[in-house]
Structure formats: structure tokens, C-alpha cells
Enzyme design. Sequence first.
Site, PDB file in Angstrom:
ATOM      1  N   ALA A  79       0.843  -1.211   0.000  1.00 27.60           N
ATOM      2  CA  ALA A  79       0.000   0.000   0.000  1.00 27.60           C
ATOM      3  C   ALA A  79       0.876   1.259   0.000  1.00 27.60           C
ATOM      4  CB  ALA A  79      -0.922  -0.003   1.220  1.00 27.60           C
ATOM      5  N   LYS A 128      -3.522   4.520  -1.257  1.00 27.86           N
ATOM      6  CA  LYS A 128      -2.402   5.170  -0.566  1.00 27.86           C
ATOM      7  C   LYS A 128      -1.409   5.650  -1.639  1.00 27.86           C
ATOM      8  CE  LYS A 128      -4.282   2.511   2.808  1.00 27.86           C
ATOM      9  NZ  LYS A 128      -5.388   1.579   2.581  1.00 27.86           N
TER      10      LYS A 128
HETATM   11  C1  P61 Z   1      -5.613   2.564   6.766  1.00 22.35           C
HETATM   12  F1  P61 Z   1      -9.438   1.701  10.000  1.00 22.35           F
HETATM   13  N1  P61 Z   1      -5.391   0.688   5.341  1.00 22.35           N
HETATM   14  O1  P61 Z   1      -4.436   2.362   7.144  1.00 22.35           O
HETATM   15  P1  P61 Z   1      -8.154  -1.151   1.586  1.00 22.35           P
HETATM   16  N2  P61 Z   1      -2.872  -3.282   3.662  1.00 22.35           N
HETATM   17  C2  P61 Z   1      -2.448  -2.205   4.352  1.00 22.35           C
HETATM   18  C3  P61 Z   1      -3.338  -1.189   4.639  1.00 22.35           C
HETATM   19  O2  P61 Z   1      -2.907  -0.131   5.334  1.00 22.35           O
HETATM   20  C4  P61 Z   1      -4.709  -1.293   4.211  1.00 22.35           C
HETATM   21  C5  P61 Z   1      -5.075  -2.443   3.466  1.00 22.35           C
HETATM   22  C6  P61 Z   1      -4.159  -3.414   3.218  1.00 22.35           C
HETATM   23  C7  P61 Z   1      -6.194   1.640   5.802  1.00 22.35           C
HETATM   24  C8  P61 Z   1      -7.658   1.727   5.513  1.00 22.35           C
HETATM   25  C9  P61 Z   1      -8.360   1.093   6.636  1.00 22.35           C
HETATM   26  O3  P61 Z   1      -9.820  -0.898   9.875  1.00 22.35           O
HETATM   27  C10 P61 Z   1      -9.356  -0.249   8.812  1.00 22.35           C
HETATM   28  O4  P61 Z   1      -7.955  -0.402   0.317  1.00 22.35           O
HETATM   29  C11 P61 Z   1      -1.043  -2.131   4.795  1.00 22.35           C
HETATM   30  O5  P61 Z   1      -8.539  -0.266   2.734  1.00 22.35           O
HETATM   31  O6  P61 Z   1      -9.085  -2.282   1.424  1.00 22.35           O
HETATM   32  C12 P61 Z   1      -5.644  -0.297   4.501  1.00 22.35           C
HETATM   33  O7  P61 Z   1      -6.714  -1.746   1.911  1.00 22.35           O
HETATM   34  C13 P61 Z   1      -6.474  -2.625   2.959  1.00 22.35           C
HETATM   35  C14 P61 Z   1      -8.639   1.756   7.793  1.00 22.35           C
HETATM   36  C15 P61 Z   1      -8.577  -0.248   6.590  1.00 22.35           C
HETATM   37  C16 P61 Z   1      -9.152   1.092   8.879  1.00 22.35           C
HETATM   38  C17 P61 Z   1      -9.111  -0.919   7.655  1.00 22.35           C
HETATM   39  O8  P61 Z   1      -6.287   3.526   7.152  1.00 22.35           O
END
Ligand code: P61
Length: 460
Positions: free
Chosen positions: A218, A259
Amino acid sequence: MTPYAMPPYRIKMVEPIRLIPKEDRVLRLKEAGYNPFKLRSEDVFIDLLTDSGTGAMSDAQWGALMQGDEAYAGSRSFYRLEAAVKEITGYRYVMPVHQGRGAEQVVLPLLVKHPGMIFLSNTHFDTTRAHVEIAGARAVDAPCKEAFDIAANIPFKGDFDLGLLEAQIRRVGKENVAGIIMTVTNNSAGGQPVSLSNLRAVSELAKRYGICRIIDGARYAENAYFIKQREPGYENATIRQIAREMFELADVFLMSSKKDGLVNIGGLIAIKEDETLFRMAQTRIVPYEGFPTYGGLAGRDMEALAVGLNEALEESYLAYRIDEVRYLGEKLRALGVPIQYPIGGHAVFVDCGSMCPQIPFDQFPAQAVCNALYLEGGVRAVEIGSLLLGRDPDTNENKKAPLELLRLTIPRRTYTFQHWDYVAEAFAKVYAMRSRIKGLRFDYESPVLRHFTSTFRPIE
Ligand code: P61
């Protein structure tokens, strides 16, 4: 001269924000069940919930949107995106998906061959952990020892603990390891980077045991920038060269493009050369995400992503991005606020466990501080601690996170340094009243990814 990099852009379009009165914030938070996820964004002044899909697109990206080819099959926009991803990664197969978890739901179950398998990672992010568990496997983390010691000033706190990683492989047997997931940067540990030397060692270990190597990328461009800054031998390499070297060390690339793709929605699966895995992923993509040349995205989304991926690799952009986060972090640090240090790539992480020792882990100290910050300044942060971690799937007990973190997440190209001054002032006021902040208990606890929709009541 300012010790922080200059923004390599000027502002062409603005979106108004406003601070609603304190008495309204008190009411809105109560209506939201003391869960900032349930606030309306118009009731938030500065929104630091996430850097996911919240950044500003460039004029080039908005221009590209107009060129979207919305054909169901064989869209020109897909081929543009495919060419961009192939050029960056060197991988043969590319599939768009709607976002990161779309990539996870398609690929991870394909690697789980029988019951009792595990995935290993420096740290699984919560959606990754959820998809591992839905696929019937278990997620085991092997972060380096310093990852959760906020004062340990080392350059690559996102690294794996190589000894622990190998010990876990031996404990369960290599045939029971479905894959090793390299999360770059390591979000849950504070947006901390992973060094190329560590990635290389992990990659060699996985190869030796015949285990699939997956990059959860990401924030791969931010990771590459840290490598250029901090890892000896890479001072003169370009961000692209470093990124390519990272991709050479894996077999599969999963990405939430919200991201480092600099888009509001989108994700990617790329596979280096395993044609069988590609065919199986293609088969799963159709029922879950859409036809393989759109994967849940509009043609215009793919155009914007093709441009955004390249913009995110520009060094002047990354230098400002990382410095902006550092600016806010240094301000909080100067106030004595305990933060994960060195400051990571996409957010400042505050250790609320040590800030509010009066609140036990299962009363969610970081969520309580998030709420106090919203009441104080209309700033929305997010909990990355025991609330997010959830319950043990086998015992149903609340799991205790290594740190109770509050994350001030910086959207890309969105706010100004004045906004950071304001956030730091609001946080200073919360910090001054930290001993009076009270814990929370559940009113309603949602069974999966509970932090999104649960509601709470403050403990009096
Ligand atoms: C974030 F509160 N991250 O950090 P999607 N891998 C990684 C991520 O950081 C990630 C995903 C996969 C978010 C969004 C978010 O409970 C939560 O596009 C390293 O969000 O599906 C996402 O990617 C998943 C925030 C996700 C949250 C889940 O803010």
C-alpha cells in the site's frame, strides 16, 4: 531556510471545511456512539482518520479521468494501467481490484491449501488478518524486537525478526505456511519502513523453504524513499530503482492503491510469473470483483491510477510528504507527547497506553483519547490498538495490542503546515488533561472488524 522540504505543487482547487461549535461536537460524538468512524465528515474539522483514498489528485489525474474507456471488456484504460504497473514492478500479470481488501479476498484463499495453515508477516494489517482468518488460516506476526518500543531510535523499525520468522516456519513446518506477507511500510507498527537488506533476507528464507512471498505494498513508494534516505548504498539510487529491487524479492504484489496510488479508490494484484496462480486469481476475480479488465473499477479510475502511481514515485513529492508527517510529529514530541520514533511515513502514532495508564487495554485508551481530541478541536484520529485487534478467533478473548496507539494520519497533498500547528495545539490541550480521560465500554460490539461499527459508552 526551513528544515522541511517545500511542497512541489500549488493549489488549484479547494474544498471548504469548518469547525462546528463545541456543544455540537459533544452532541455529535454522543450520537456517533463515541466511535469517530460513525461521525459525519461534515462535523469533522481536520480529518486524520486515514490516508486511504483521502488525498488530492493532481491536474494530470483529473485530466486523465476524462479519457476513461468504460468498455466492459478490453478497456483501453486497463491496458494503460497494466503498462504502468508492469513498468514499475517488472511483473508479468496485472489485475485491478476495487481496493486492497479486494486483492486480499481474491488471492489469499488461493494460497491456503489445507486446514491449519498460517501466514507470516512483519505485521498483518487488520483487513489482511481478517481475510487470512476468513480463508481458514491464522495470521502470525514476526516484527523486529524494537517495532513496539517507541523510544528505540533505529532506522528500519518495520523489519522482520528473522530468527522469529524462521522459528515459526520450523514450528509449524514449511508445508503449513501459506505465505510470507511483507507489509511495506509496516502500518500497524507506525508506518515504519522495512530495509532492503531485511526484505532480501526474508525473501531468501522463503525461497529456501519454498514459501510464496507477498508484498503488501500500500505504501511501497514511501518505503522506497526511506531506503534511499537511510540504507547505506542506496543514496544515489532512484526511487524507481529501489522499488524495482523490492519487487524482485517477491512473487505477488497486493496493493491498496488508495495510498501510494494517489487515488480515491482502487487496488491492484500483480503476479511476477506464476501463470497457474494468475489463472486461479482471474477465475476468482470475476465473481468477486468484476471482469478482469476492470476488477470493480471504472475506466476513469484506472486512468487516474496509472498517472497517480507514477506521481507517487517522484522524489520531490515524497520528500515533502515524509517531511510533512515529520513536522507534526516533531511538534508533538517537543510537547513531551509519547510518539513512535523515528516518525513513520504516513502518520504520527501516539502511545496512549503510557499517556493514560489509568485506562486498561480493554477500555481502549487510544479510542478514549481520539474522542477527547475530537471534542477539543474537531480533529478526527483513529485507534490502532486493542479495539482494532479484536478478539482471539479461538478463545474469543479480547486480544491485547503491543501498544495502544492513536494515529494522526496525514492525507496526501491535502492540508497545510498551519493545519498541523492547529492539530498540535489541540493535542497539547488533550495532553494536559490526560489523567482525567476515562475509558470506554461497548454498547454494541460488532463481530467482524469491530472498530468500524461498534458503539460505546464512557465509563464514569
Ligand atoms: C488505513 F481503520 N489501510 O491504514 P483497503 N494493507 C495495508 C493497509 O494499510 C490497508 C489495506 C491493506 C487503511 C484503511 C483502513 O480498519 C481499517 O484499500 C497495509 O482499505 O481495502 C488499509 O486496503 C487494505 C482503515 C482499513 C481502517 C481498515 O487507514
